[in-house]
Motif scaffolding. Structure first.
Motif, mmCIF file in Angstrom:
data_model
loop_
_atom_site.group_PDB
_atom_site.id
_atom_site.type_symbol
_atom_site.label_atom_id
_atom_site.label_comp_id
_atom_site.label_asym_id
_atom_site.label_seq_id
_atom_site.Cartn_x
_atom_site.Cartn_y
_atom_site.Cartn_z
ATOM 1 N N SER A 175 2.439 -11.787 2.503
ATOM 2 C CA SER A 175 1.783 -12.113 3.760
ATOM 3 C C SER A 175 1.733 -13.629 3.979
ATOM 4 O O SER A 175 1.615 -14.409 3.023
ATOM 5 N N LEU A 245 3.158 -2.612 3.324
ATOM 6 C CA LEU A 245 2.030 -2.937 2.450
ATOM 7 C C LEU A 245 2.008 -4.410 2.062
ATOM 8 O O LEU A 245 0.938 -4.973 1.805
ATOM 9 N N GLN A 247 2.210 -6.824 3.840
ATOM 10 C CA GLN A 247 1.487 -7.612 4.837
ATOM 11 C C GLN A 247 0.022 -7.797 4.455
ATOM 12 O O GLN A 247 -0.668 -8.622 5.046
ATOM 13 N N GLN A 248 -0.445 -7.009 3.473
ATOM 14 C CA GLN A 248 -1.819 -7.202 3.014
ATOM 15 C C GLN A 248 -1.915 -8.511 2.231
ATOM 16 O O GLN A 248 -0.994 -8.874 1.493
ATOM 17 N N ARG A 249 -3.012 -9.166 2.368
ATOM 18 C CA ARG A 249 -3.183 -10.539 1.894
ATOM 19 C C ARG A 249 -2.922 -10.730 0.400
ATOM 20 O O ARG A 249 -2.421 -11.778 -0.022
#
Length: 320
Positions: A175, A245, A247-249
């Motif tokens: 991300s 997934l 894209q989650q921090r």
């Protein structure tokens, strides 16, 4: 033995019987009744003077003579198939052919969209049936029920024809809000949480043992050579899921570069080079010797190869 008195259909029966090890399954495969298959087995036993298949506690088992005959029968049938193949060249513009391709999720994401676009341009009547590795067995490919298998193969039967489509490296997706974007070192990578993604080979998959590094694949084997291990939080068999997934921090996906590049236009993701060396791998296509000289199959192989050899076309069409 008088060759003119031999029913060549019996050789087809024997080929299927020796693979299925079951009169019922062989009959279903050939679309005949069980009594007809039983009669065929009786005639085969008379022809070869051997029981060929005997019933044991483990089911029908091939005799030593049958084991000796199996590769010879397969060779004979393959050569006969090549002899009787029609000599007319494949007409891509008018065909209504259905091509069945087994493709890994990686190949389906990175290659198939461009292949399909080219098929639509050259052969608009072709129907493409894309199957997953869990849908297909080596036997399906060997018998020509599946036209092509596209995957990363550890082992495939020696009788199969194969060709390398391309060689690929690995990239990391994370991300834009992941703090590691600005400090992507090996230590930072090892302290992060990771998404594992892979599905190679054939057949139904089973759960992954996080402690079994040798079965986790290229990324974890490369880390093991450095005496390192990453923290895997999610296991998935789908590259599209892994990319979403990531894209989650706090998650990182390490996956083939051609798959990662599908996310070039995603403003939420950053593509990074792994902070350690990972050996490249080959994506291959494999097919049955029964289809080697088939004109429409030659067309498909040529189209796939030409598509893979045009990286700019792959990138543009993948974004269409």
């Amino acid at each position: 033995m008088n060759l003119a008195r031999i029913d060549l259909n019996l050789l087809v029966y024997l080929d299927v019987l020796l693979r299925e090890k079951s009169v019922t399954k062989a009959a279903n495969h050939l679309g005949i009744t069980q009594p007809a298959m039983s009669n065929g087995l009786r005639r085969l036993r008379d022809m070869f003077g051997d029981p060929l298949l005997v019933r044991t506690s483990e089911g029908m088992t091939a005799t030593a003579r049958a084991v000796e005959l199996q590769p010879l029968i397969r060779t004979v049938l393959t050569e006969i198939d090549q002899v009787v193949q029609p000599r007319e060249e494949f007409d891509a513009a008018t065909t209504k052919r259905v091509f069945r391709i087994m493709a890994s999720d990686y190949a389906e994401s990175a290659l198939i969209p461009a292949v399909l676009k080219r098929i639509r341009d050259e052969a608009p009547g072709v129907i493409l049936d894309v199957l997953t590795p869990s849908d297909v067995s080596f036997l399906d490919v060997e018998q020509g029920r599946v036209d092509m298998a596209i995957n990363r193969f550890d082992k495939i039967p020696q009788s199969f024809h194969q060709r390398t489509i391309w060689e690929d490296s690995f990239s990391c997706l994370l991300s834009v809000h992941n703090p590691l974007v600005y400090d992507f070192t090996l230590d930072a990578y090892l302290n992060a949480n990771h998404i594992w993604v892979s599905k190679t080979g054939f057949g139904v998959g089973v759960g992954v043992n996080p402690k079994d590094v040798q079965r986790l694949g290229w990324v974890d084997e490369a880390l093991a050579k450095l005496d390192k291990k990453r923290n895997i939080s999610v296991f998935t068999r789908h590259y599209q899921v892994a990319m979403l997934l990531s894209q989650q921090r706090d998650l990182i996906a390490t996956l083939p570069s051609r798959a990662a590049q599908l996310m070039l236009d995603n403003p939420n993701l950053v593509i990074k080079e792994p902070p350690f060396p990972i050996p490249p791998f080959e994506l291959k296509m494999a097919w049955s010797p029964l289809l080697q000289n088939n004109s429409d199959h030659r067309w498909l192989r040529r189209l796939i190869t030409q598509t893979a050899d045009a990286p700019e076309e792959l990138e543009i069409r993948a974004r269409d």
